[in-house]
Scaffold this motif. Structure first.
Motif, PDB file in Angstrom:
ATOM      1  N   UNK A 153       5.315  -4.101 -12.070  1.00 28.20           N
ATOM      2  CA  UNK A 153       6.428  -3.372 -12.346  1.00 28.20           C
ATOM      3  C   UNK A 153       5.919  -1.997 -12.583  1.00 28.20           C
ATOM      4  N   UNK A 154       4.895  -1.695 -13.120  1.00 26.39           N
ATOM      5  CA  UNK A 154       4.322  -0.370 -13.659  1.00 26.39           C
ATOM      6  C   UNK A 154       3.838   0.266 -12.389  1.00 26.39           C
ATOM      7  N   UNK A 155       3.528  -0.534 -11.029  1.00 30.25           N
ATOM      8  CA  UNK A 155       2.777   0.056 -10.133  1.00 30.25           C
ATOM      9  C   UNK A 155       3.898   0.574  -9.157  1.00 30.25           C
ATOM     10  N   UNK A 156       5.071   0.128  -9.369  1.00 30.80           N
ATOM     11  CA  UNK A 156       6.178   0.323  -8.404  1.00 30.80           C
ATOM     12  C   UNK A 156       6.344   2.039  -8.254  1.00 30.80           C
ATOM     13  N   UNK A 157       6.325   2.845  -9.370  1.00 27.19           N
ATOM     14  CA  UNK A 157       6.542   4.361  -9.270  1.00 27.19           C
ATOM     15  C   UNK A 157       5.407   4.647  -8.519  1.00 27.19           C
ATOM     16  N   UNK A 158       4.174   4.431  -8.696  1.00 26.18           N
ATOM     17  CA  UNK A 158       2.929   4.984  -7.757  1.00 26.18           C
ATOM     18  C   UNK A 158       3.233   4.595  -6.250  1.00 26.18           C
ATOM     19  N   UNK A 159       3.828   3.493  -6.144  1.00 26.46           N
ATOM     20  CA  UNK A 159       3.912   3.142  -4.680  1.00 26.46           C
ATOM     21  C   UNK A 159       4.808   4.100  -4.089  1.00 26.46           C
ATOM     22  N   UNK A 160       6.058   4.184  -4.819  1.00 29.77           N
ATOM     23  CA  UNK A 160       7.083   5.451  -4.203  1.00 29.77           C
ATOM     24  C   UNK A 160       6.636   6.483  -4.215  1.00 29.77           C
ATOM     25  N   UNK A 161       5.654   6.991  -5.095  1.00 25.98           N
ATOM     26  CA  UNK A 161       5.011   8.418  -4.846  1.00 25.98           C
ATOM     27  C   UNK A 161       4.058   8.391  -3.871  1.00 25.98           C
ATOM     28  N   UNK A 162       3.306   7.185  -3.469  1.00 26.47           N
ATOM     29  CA  UNK A 162       2.358   7.163  -2.629  1.00 26.47           C
ATOM     30  C   UNK A 162       3.163   7.347  -0.946  1.00 26.47           C
ATOM     31  N   UNK A 163       4.160   6.564  -0.924  1.00 27.81           N
ATOM     32  CA  UNK A 163       4.996   6.620   0.517  1.00 27.81           C
ATOM     33  C   UNK A 163       5.551   7.916   0.478  1.00 27.81           C
ATOM     34  N   UNK A 164       6.098   8.646  -0.567  1.00 29.65           N
ATOM     35  CA  UNK A 164       6.669   9.931  -0.480  1.00 29.65           C
ATOM     36  C   UNK A 164       5.677  10.824  -0.044  1.00 29.65           C
ATOM     37  N   UNK A 165       4.397  10.815  -0.413  1.00 32.67           N
ATOM     38  CA  UNK A 165       3.201  11.598   0.390  1.00 32.67           C
ATOM     39  C   UNK A 165       2.971  11.317   1.594  1.00 32.67           C
ATOM     40  N   UNK A 166       3.117  10.047   2.009  1.00 32.55           N
ATOM     41  CA  UNK A 166       2.912   9.669   3.518  1.00 32.55           C
ATOM     42  C   UNK A 166       3.976  10.378   4.444  1.00 32.55           C
ATOM     43  N   UNK A 167       5.126  10.122   3.962  1.00 29.09           N
ATOM     44  CA  UNK A 167       6.298  10.694   4.610  1.00 29.09           C
ATOM     45  C   UNK A 167       6.316  12.088   4.846  1.00 29.09           C
ATOM     46  N   UNK A 168       5.646  12.817   3.943  1.00 24.43           N
ATOM     47  CA  UNK A 168       5.903  14.311   3.901  1.00 24.43           C
ATOM     48  C   UNK A 168       4.872  14.666   4.973  1.00 24.43           C
ATOM     49  N   UNK A 169       3.386  13.776   5.194  1.00 21.28           N
ATOM     50  CA  UNK A 169       2.476  14.317   5.884  1.00 21.28           C
ATOM     51  C   UNK A 169       3.199  13.875   7.352  1.00 21.28           C
TER      52      UNK A 169
END
Length: 263
Positions: A233-249
């Motif tokens: 559960x604590x890793x979910x915010x980090x996955x959202x942040x990582x995917x947002x970075x991929x989407x921006x790239x």
């Protein structure tokens, strides 16, 4: 001279039956969880769902290894997942804690089971779609069904090792089950463990962590599952942040690329 006629091969090959047999076995374990929950054997009920999760992870690999993947197997796998990770956890949690508030508790149990079915229906509808942003970037859309089933039973793990009655309170269990159900049908990007790759220089460290995790799971299973679920559960915010970075790239790639360099 005519070539000798070959007799037609009758029956199904083993490679086509073995993956479906594993899936059917997972369904049997998922249904057995309901049987143990009716008898009040809560630890066995949770164990049955965990075994069903392990078998669910094996049937696809067995199908690929034996080249026995089929549309029938995919449909059977989805039906098995609905029962093992939707219906069974919902009934188990309801009989364990939510039966104290029958109306609200049954609504939460229904939401968990139906949302699991909706998630799997969405997965089947998109299985042939070539453009899947989350999957192409190595992420999943929402919490997968087996992980959702394990997360829904998190209060049970805490109750097993602590024996505190407030972990069994409907005021705690009902909102938690509803939250897990919403995460299953959400569009939140979550980490896909199968797409993760380890660096070559940390293979020994990875094996050591796996051995430690296995030893902890055998000696203190409920405490280990509690830590695992909380960490997920604590890793979910980090996955959202990582995917947002991929989407921006991805969004900036066409603007940065020059006409002479298609890549």
């Amino acid at each position: 001279m005519r070539p000798p006629l070959r007799r037609p091969v009758r029956g199904l090959p083993l490679r086509a039956v073995a993956p479906n047999a594993v899936t059917a076995l997972a369904l049997c374990f998922g249904l057995s969880a309901i049987r143990y929950a009716i008898g009040g054997e809560w630890e066995r009920a949770v164990l049955m769902i965990m075994v069903a999760g392990v078998l669910d992870g094996l049937d696809g690999r067995v199908a690929r290894m034996l080249h026995g993947a089929s549309r029938f197997g995919a449909e059977l796998d989805s039906l098995s997942d609905v029962v093992s990770f939707g219906v069974s956890p919902a009934v188990v949690v309801y009989l364990w804690a939510l039966i104290g508030v029958p109306k609200l508790g049954w609504i939460c149990a229904l939401v968990l089971a139906v949302f699991c079915a909706l998630r799997l229906a969405r997965f089947n509808a998109n299985i042939d779609v070539s453009e899947q942003p989350h999957k192409s970037a190595g992420f999943l859309t929402g919490v997968p069904a087996p992980a959702g089933a394990l997360l829904a039973m998190l209060p049970m793990y805490c109750w097993f090792w602590s024996d505190l009655d407030w972990f069994r309170s409907p005021l705690l269990v009902a909102p938690w089950v509803a939250f897990v159900a919403l995460m299953m049908v959400s569009s939140v990007a979550t980490f896909s463990w199968s797409s993760m790759r380890l660096r070559r220089n940390i293979r020994f460290e990875a094996l050591a962590v796996i051995v430690l995790f296995g030893a902890a799971l055998l000696t203190a299973p409920w405490q280990t599952l509690t830590v695992l679920c909380v960490g997920y559960v604590l890793a979910i915010p980090f996955s959202v942040r990582a995917y947002s970075r991929v989407r921006r790239l991805r969004a900036s790639a066409p603007r940065d690329a020059s006409p002479a360099d298609p890549a």
